[in-house]
Design an enzyme around this catalytic site. Structure first.
Site, short mmCIF file in Angstrom:
data_model
loop_
_atom_site.label_atom_id
_atom_site.label_comp_id
_atom_site.label_asym_id
_atom_site.label_seq_id
_atom_site.Cartn_x
_atom_site.Cartn_y
_atom_site.Cartn_z
N GLY A 118 0.81 -1.20 0.00
CA GLY A 118 0.00 0.00 0.00
C GLY A 118 0.85 1.26 0.00
O GLY A 118 0.50 2.26 -0.65
N THR A 119 1.95 1.23 0.73
CA THR A 119 2.86 2.38 0.75
C THR A 119 3.42 2.65 -0.63
O THR A 119 3.49 3.80 -1.08
CB THR A 119 4.00 2.14 1.76
N GLN B 66 -7.92 1.88 4.95
CA GLN B 66 -8.70 1.47 6.12
C GLN B 66 -10.15 1.17 5.81
O GLN B 66 -10.82 0.49 6.59
CB GLN B 66 -8.62 2.57 7.20
N SER C 234 -4.42 -1.43 0.54
CA SER C 234 -3.42 -2.37 1.03
C SER C 234 -4.11 -3.64 1.50
O SER C 234 -4.96 -3.59 2.39
CB SER C 234 -2.62 -1.75 2.17
N HIS D 3 -3.35 -6.28 3.31
CA HIS D 3 -3.28 -6.82 4.68
C HIS D 3 -4.21 -6.07 5.63
O HIS D 3 -4.44 -6.52 6.75
CB HIS D 3 -1.84 -6.83 5.19
N CYS E 173 5.70 7.26 23.49
CA CYS E 173 6.63 6.30 24.09
C CYS E 173 6.49 4.91 23.48
O CYS E 173 7.27 4.01 23.79
CB CYS E 173 6.40 6.22 25.60
#
Length: 460
Positions: free
Chosen positions: A69-70, A177, A194, A196, A320
Site C-alpha cells: 500500500g505504501t 482502512q 493495502s 493486509h 513512548c
C-alpha cells in the site's frame, strides 16, 4: 489472546488462505508468456484484477497491483505530480494522512515543491471548505484519506472531490482502512489500498488511476502492470488479496452492525469505568471497528504491555510506543491527549465476550499503571496557596510533567498559574489537552533556558 489491532493488520481471511494455496500450483509462471502455464497465470491475474476493480468501483484497466500500500501511495503521488508538472508543484494533504502520504509530500518539498497541510477539528475531520480553500492555481494534486487509521474518523471525500473537480485538481484517496467496508464514494481521480488491512496477504497493494487523469509513472520503464508497478507480479498473493476483498465485502453489512455495537459499547462504558479518560474521534462518522481513547496520567508503553499480559493486543498513538519518542501526528493535529492512548480495532468475527472481558480488565490495569507512576491522588485539590508555582519537569517524559501539574494545580488560588518546565516534545500537546479535559485555561508556551515553559491558569 484477543487480537484487537486489525487497523494495523487484519488476520488472514480463510478465503485468502485457500486462494493462496490453490494459486501456488497454477500461478507461478510468467503471465506475459504465451505457453500454457503462462496463459493460466494470466487468467488468474486478469480474474483477480476484475474482482478487485469490481470491489473498488473502477474499470479493470484502471487498476494495477503494487508490492504494498505504501508503494501504491508513493507511485500514485509521484506519477500524478509528474503528469501535471506544467500546472505546478503544489500538493494539498490533510494533517492526519498516513505517514506514506506525508513522506511523499516531504520528498516533494525536498525537490523544491510546496505542500499545504489542511488542519482538522478535535474529532479528526477535515472541513470541506478549508480543503477547498487550500487549492491553488498551481496545485497539481490533493490527497485525502477515506478514513483515519488511528481514530477511525471518516473523511468528507465526496465533498472534497467535488471541490477538486471544480478546481481542476485530481484527488488521490488513501482507502486502505475503508475498502473492507465498501467502495469510496465521490468523483475521486486516484485511489490506493493495502491487502493486509482487509485480511489479504501482506505485500499486495493496489493503485487506481482513472481514465483521463494525467499520470507519468516514475522510475525506470517496465512493461509490467501498465508500466505503473515494476517487477514480476506475485500472482498467488494477488489472487488471495482479491478473493479476500470479495469475501469481506460479502460479510461487511452484518459485521458493520455487529462490530459498531461493540465499539459503541466501549465508547460509552470506558469513561464510566476509568476516571480521566477522553474518547477521541468522531462518534458517528467513523469506521465500525475502531475506537480510540486516551487516559490521563498513564504511560502508554506500560499500559500496552500490561494489556498484552492480560491477553489483549492493542495499539497506541503515544509517543513512548514509537522509536521516535514524538507524539502521533494525528493526535497532535486533533489537539487531544497523546499519552495513555489506546486504539482498539476489532477484526471480523470478534466475539462479544472478548470485548466484555476487555472492559473488565481495563479499569484495574489503568489503576495499577497510575499507582506505579504515583498518580493515584492527582485530582484532589489542596488548600489554596501561592498565586503562582513553577514545576520543574525537565528530563522527565510524559505523562510525568502532566502528573506533576495535576498534583499542584490545587495549590494555587483560582486565577493563579502553574508553569511547567519540560523538554519532552509530548508536553507541548499533552498539557493543553489536560487543560481541555480538566476545565483549566492553557495560557501558552514561553521560551525557557532549557526546553519550554507551559503556563496554565486555574479556573476551578
Amino acid at each position: 489472546m484477543s487480537y484487537f489491532d486489525a487497523a494495523s493488520s487484519a488476520p488472514l481471511h480463510p478465503v485468502a488462505r485457500q486462494a493462496l494455496q490453490a494459486s501456488l500450483d497454477e500461478g507461478w509462471a510468467d503471465p506475459a508468456r504465451l505457453y500454457r502455464e503462462g496463459r493460466r497465470a494470466r487468467l488468474l491475474l486478469d480474474a483477480a484484477r476484475e474482482a478487485a476493480a469490481d470491489a473498488v468501483g473502477c474499470r479493470p484497466d484502471e487498476l494495477v497491483f503494487t508490492p504494498s500500500g505504501t508503494r501504491a501511495v508513493h507511485s500514485g503521488v509521484a506519477g500524478a505530480l509528474a503528469g501535471r508538472r506544467r500546472v505546478g508543484r503544489h500538493l494539498v494533504v490533510s494533517a492526519v494522512e498516513h505517514s506514506s502520504v506525508l513522506h511523499a509530500g516531504a520528498a516533494l518539498e525536498a525537490e523544491g515543491g510546496s505542500v499545504t497541510e489542511v488542519g482538522v477539528d478535535r474529532a479528526g475531520a477535515v472541513s470541506p471548505a478549508a480543503f477547498a480553500a487550500a487549492l491553488r492555481a498551481d496545485t497539481a494534486l490533493a490527497c485525502l484519506q477515506s478514513a483515519n487509521h488511528e481514530v477511525g474518523t471518516v473523511q468528507p471525500v465526496a465533498e472534497a472531490a467535488e471541490a477538486c473537480r471544480a478546481a481542476g485538481v485530481p484527488l488521490l484517496v488513501d482507502a486502505a482502512q475503508s475498502l473492507a467496508w465498501g467502495p469510496v464514494g465521490g468523483d475521486w481521480s486516484l485511489l490506493t489500498g493495502s491487502a493486509h488491512k482487509w485480511g489479504g496477504p501482506a505485500g499486495v497493494g493496489l493503485l487506481v488511476v482513472r481514465k483521463g487523469v494525467r499520470f507519468a509513472a516514475q522510475g525506470p520503464a517496465d512493461e509490467r502492470e501498465s508500466g505503473r508497478a515494476a517487477g514480476f507480479e506475485n500472482i498467488p498473493a494477488v489472487v488471495a488479496a482479491a478473493a479476500s476483498l470479495r469475501a469481506v465485502r460479502a460479510e461487511a453489512a452484518a459485521e458493520d452492525a455487529r462490530l459498531r455495537e461493540l465499539t459503541e459499547r466501549i465508547r460509552a462504558r470506558v469513561p464510566g469505568l476509568v476516571p480521566d479518560v477522553e474518547v477521541v474521534g468522531d462518534p458517528a462518522r467513523r469506521l465500525p471497528h475502531v475506537v480510540t481513547f486516551s487516559c490521563l496520567y498513564v504511560d502508554g508503553e506500560t499500559l500496552l504491555h500490561e494489556l498484552d499480559r492480560a491477553g489483549f493486543s492493542v495499539s497506541s498513538g503515544s509517543s513512548c510506543t514509537s522509536s521516535t519518542l514524538t507524539p502521533s501526528h494525528v493526535l497532535r493535529a486533533m489537539g487531544v491527549l497523546s499519552e495513555g492512548n489506546v486504539r482498539v480495532s476489532l477484526p471480523f468475527g470478534t466475539a462479544e465476550g472478548d470485548v466484555e472481558r476487555f472492559l473488565e480488565v481495563l479499569p484495574g490495569t489503568v489503576a495499577a499503571v497510575r499507582e506505579r507512576l504515583g498518580a493515584t491522588a492527582v485530582t484532589a485539590p489542596a488548600p489554596e496557596g501561592e498565586a503562582s508555582l513553577v514545576v520543574d519537569a525537565l528530563g522527565k517524559r510524559c505523562p510525568i510533567p502532566v502528573i506533576e501539574l495535576a498534583k499542584v494545580i490545587g495549590d494555587v488560588p483560582v486565577g493563579g498559574t502553574v508553569t511547567v518546565l519540560s523538554d519532552d516534545e509530548a508536553a507541548r500537546l499533552d498539557i493543553p489537552a489536560w487543560c481541555e479535559m480538566r476545565g483549566q485555561e492553557y495560557v501558552g508556551e514561553e521560551p525557557a533556558e532549557r526546553g519550554s515553559a507551559y503556563v496554565v491558569r486555574r479556573l476551578s
